[in-house]
Design a protein around this motif. Structure first.
Motif, PDB file in Angstrom:
ATOM      1  N   ALA A 220       1.328   7.160   2.982  1.00 52.28           N
ATOM      2  CA  ALA A 220       1.130   7.727   1.668  1.00 52.28           C
ATOM      3  C   ALA A 220       2.547   8.109   1.082  1.00 52.28           C
ATOM      4  O   ALA A 220       2.767   8.047  -0.113  1.00 52.28           O
ATOM      5  N   ASP A 221       3.537   8.250   1.849  1.00 48.70           N
ATOM      6  CA  ASP A 221       4.860   8.957   1.243  1.00 48.70           C
ATOM      7  C   ASP A 221       5.668   7.705   0.672  1.00 48.70           C
ATOM      8  O   ASP A 221       6.947   8.041   0.253  1.00 48.70           O
ATOM      9  N   TRP A 222       5.390   6.465   1.036  1.00 50.55           N
ATOM     10  CA  TRP A 222       6.084   5.398   0.347  1.00 50.55           C
ATOM     11  C   TRP A 222       5.550   4.165  -0.327  1.00 50.55           C
ATOM     12  O   TRP A 222       5.748   3.738  -1.374  1.00 50.55           O
ATOM     13  N   ALA A 223       4.010   4.125  -0.199  1.00 51.38           N
ATOM     14  CA  ALA A 223       3.277   2.994  -0.805  1.00 51.38           C
ATOM     15  C   ALA A 223       2.667   3.315  -1.917  1.00 51.38           C
ATOM     16  O   ALA A 223       2.455   4.375  -2.678  1.00 51.38           O
ATOM     17  N   ASP A 224       2.579   2.313  -2.881  1.00 52.22           N
ATOM     18  CA  ASP A 224       1.988   2.093  -4.431  1.00 52.22           C
ATOM     19  C   ASP A 224       0.538   1.998  -4.089  1.00 52.22           C
ATOM     20  O   ASP A 224       0.058   1.756  -5.286  1.00 52.22           O
ATOM     21  N   GLY A 225      -0.126   2.039  -3.369  1.00 51.71           N
ATOM     22  CA  GLY A 225      -1.490   1.802  -3.090  1.00 51.71           C
ATOM     23  C   GLY A 225      -1.676   1.485  -1.616  1.00 51.71           C
ATOM     24  O   GLY A 225      -0.822   1.093  -0.790  1.00 51.71           O
ATOM     25  N   LEU A 226      -2.969   1.408  -1.226  1.00 45.73           N
ATOM     26  CA  LEU A 226      -3.493   1.327   0.054  1.00 45.73           C
ATOM     27  C   LEU A 226      -4.638   0.233  -0.067  1.00 45.73           C
ATOM     28  O   LEU A 226      -5.555   0.129  -0.688  1.00 45.73           O
ATOM     29  N   VAL A 227      -4.231  -0.660   1.320  1.00 42.40           N
ATOM     30  CA  VAL A 227      -5.299  -1.651   1.345  1.00 42.40           C
ATOM     31  C   VAL A 227      -5.885  -1.576   2.782  1.00 42.40           C
ATOM     32  O   VAL A 227      -5.169  -1.353   3.938  1.00 42.40           O
ATOM     33  N   THR A 228      -7.129  -1.964   3.069  1.00 36.97           N
ATOM     34  CA  THR A 228      -7.756  -2.163   4.445  1.00 36.97           C
ATOM     35  C   THR A 228      -8.907  -3.178   4.255  1.00 36.97           C
ATOM     36  O   THR A 228      -9.083  -3.579   3.290  1.00 36.97           O
ATOM     37  N   ILE A 229      -9.260  -3.352   5.307  1.00 33.78           N
ATOM     38  CA  ILE A 229     -10.628  -4.137   5.408  1.00 33.78           C
ATOM     39  C   ILE A 229     -12.035  -3.174   5.892  1.00 33.78           C
ATOM     40  O   ILE A 229     -11.974  -2.202   5.947  1.00 33.78           O
ATOM     41  N   ASN A 230     -13.160  -4.113   5.706  1.00 32.73           N
ATOM     42  CA  ASN A 230     -14.374  -3.586   5.752  1.00 32.73           C
ATOM     43  C   ASN A 230     -14.369  -2.919   7.095  1.00 32.73           C
ATOM     44  O   ASN A 230     -14.220  -3.564   8.104  1.00 32.73           O
TER      45      ASN A 230
END
Length: 347
Positions: free
Chosen positions: A179-189
């Motif tokens: 959270a403190d560096w990313a411009d967004g989050l990606v994960t899988i189902n």
């Protein structure tokens, strides 16, 4: 409108065929694309290993889609090289590229001959790589001594705007840490409760940007064949961390998956011959708050999936797109409306 994208699996499909597939995906109505970046497939039956960065240039030049890629800087890739690759694609195709930066898997990274580090060391190395890449994309000259070494590196051809650097996660702790560096989050189902926890952890820790989901699906008009495809191609991908991080060859994954049954594929893969069911599943992910959903058909043949989903699934998720009409919730604030998906029988 929701972004429904097409995931391109370099582990499973020859790069020339994958290029044809992503062009066709745009033709049938997918509005974005992403791809993996592997040196090796997950099992010998997948059988491919196209180089993502070469392919991305061709794919972006011959479609108008925005693209994302998943990359692991720090061992197989030096972060300066990753920064230069990101910058070049961003400069050629402004605003159309993002990259997810993760800590990697042994199966791809061991080939440099270095020791496969503990997870906490890999996470620390990733953070150093992210900082190096961000500084380079900002036009700085970078020197760094740590878990990676950089000596007076500069990227001269810079993108405008800078591509988003996305945090990939499969666990709540990793989502929070990004959270403190990313411009967004990606994960899988994953199960809905797990996805809710991940989203909450990321947002509560200050995480910004889009929430992105890759969904593994298997579709065929024959339900038995849909399940058989999932079991043949993706049974080596059902293992949670740390096993999936630490196995180091397709043969090791194949051996580990010996006792995985076809029924075990339900959950890791959304398996159904019913296109209405697939549309309903995707709508549920949108309801969870995901801004972009990328569909990965786990079979090697992509065109039947693309045609079927373009004709029968995508129209249900976007009420303004021509095709089968989706029922809409009663009038209210536009931001609260979602298509209510009505089941459509398989052809």
């Amino acid at each position: 409108m929701p972004v429904i994208g097409f995931h391109n699996s370099h582990e499973q499909v020859h790069p020339a065929a994958l290029l044809d597939a992503v062009r066709h995906a745009e033709e049938v109505g997918f509005t974005a694309a992403m791809c993996s970046d592997h040196l090796t497939p997950w099992n010998p039956r997948q059988g491919e290993s196209g180089f993502a960065w070469s392919w991305l240039g061709a794919a972006m030049a011959t479609t108008s889609l925005p693209f994302g890629a998943v990359n692991a800087p720090g061992q197989r890739y030096h972060p300066v090289i990753v920064a230069q690759a990101i910058a070049t694609l961003g400069a050629m195709f402004p605003g159309r590229f993002w990259v997810a930066l993760g800590s990697g898997e042994a199966m791809n990274e061991h080939v440099t001959g270095g020791t496969w580090p503990r997870k906490d060391v890999r996470d620390a190395r990733l953070r150093e790589c992210v900082d190096v890449i961000r500084r380079l994309l900002a036009g700085e000259e970078v020197s760094h001594d740590g878990l990676v070494t950089v000596d007076r590196a500069t990227i001269y051809t810079l993108p405008d705007p800078q591509p988003a650097l996305i945090g990939p996660a499969v666990s709540v702790d990793t989502a929070r840490r990004h959270a403190d560096w990313a411009d967004g989050l990606v994960t899988i189902n994953q199960p809905h409760d797990k996805l809710r926890e991940m989203v909450a952890a990321y947002r509560d820790a200050g995480g910004q940007g889009d929430l992105i989901l890759q969904v593994h699906v298997s579709w065929d008009p024959d339900p038995d064949r849909a399940l058989a495809i999932a079991h043949d191609q993706w049974r080596s991908n059902v293992f949670p961390p740390p096993l999936c991080w630490d196995l180091d060859s397709p043969e090791a994954f194949e051996q580990a998956s010996t006792h995985v049954t076809p029924e075990d594929m339900h959950g890791p893969v959304r398996v159904s011959a019913d296109l209405g069911q697939h549309a309903a599943w995707i709508a549920e992910y949108l309801e969870l708050g995901f801004d972009q959903v990328y569909l990965h058909h786990v079979g090697k043949e992509q065109r039947p999936f693309l045609d079927a989903f373009g004709e029968r699934v995508l129209p249900q998720l976007d009420p303004e797109r021509p095709g089968p009409v989706a029922a809409i919730d009663p009038p209210g604030p536009a931001e609260n409306r979602r298509p209510r998906v009505e089941p459509v029988p398989a052809p």
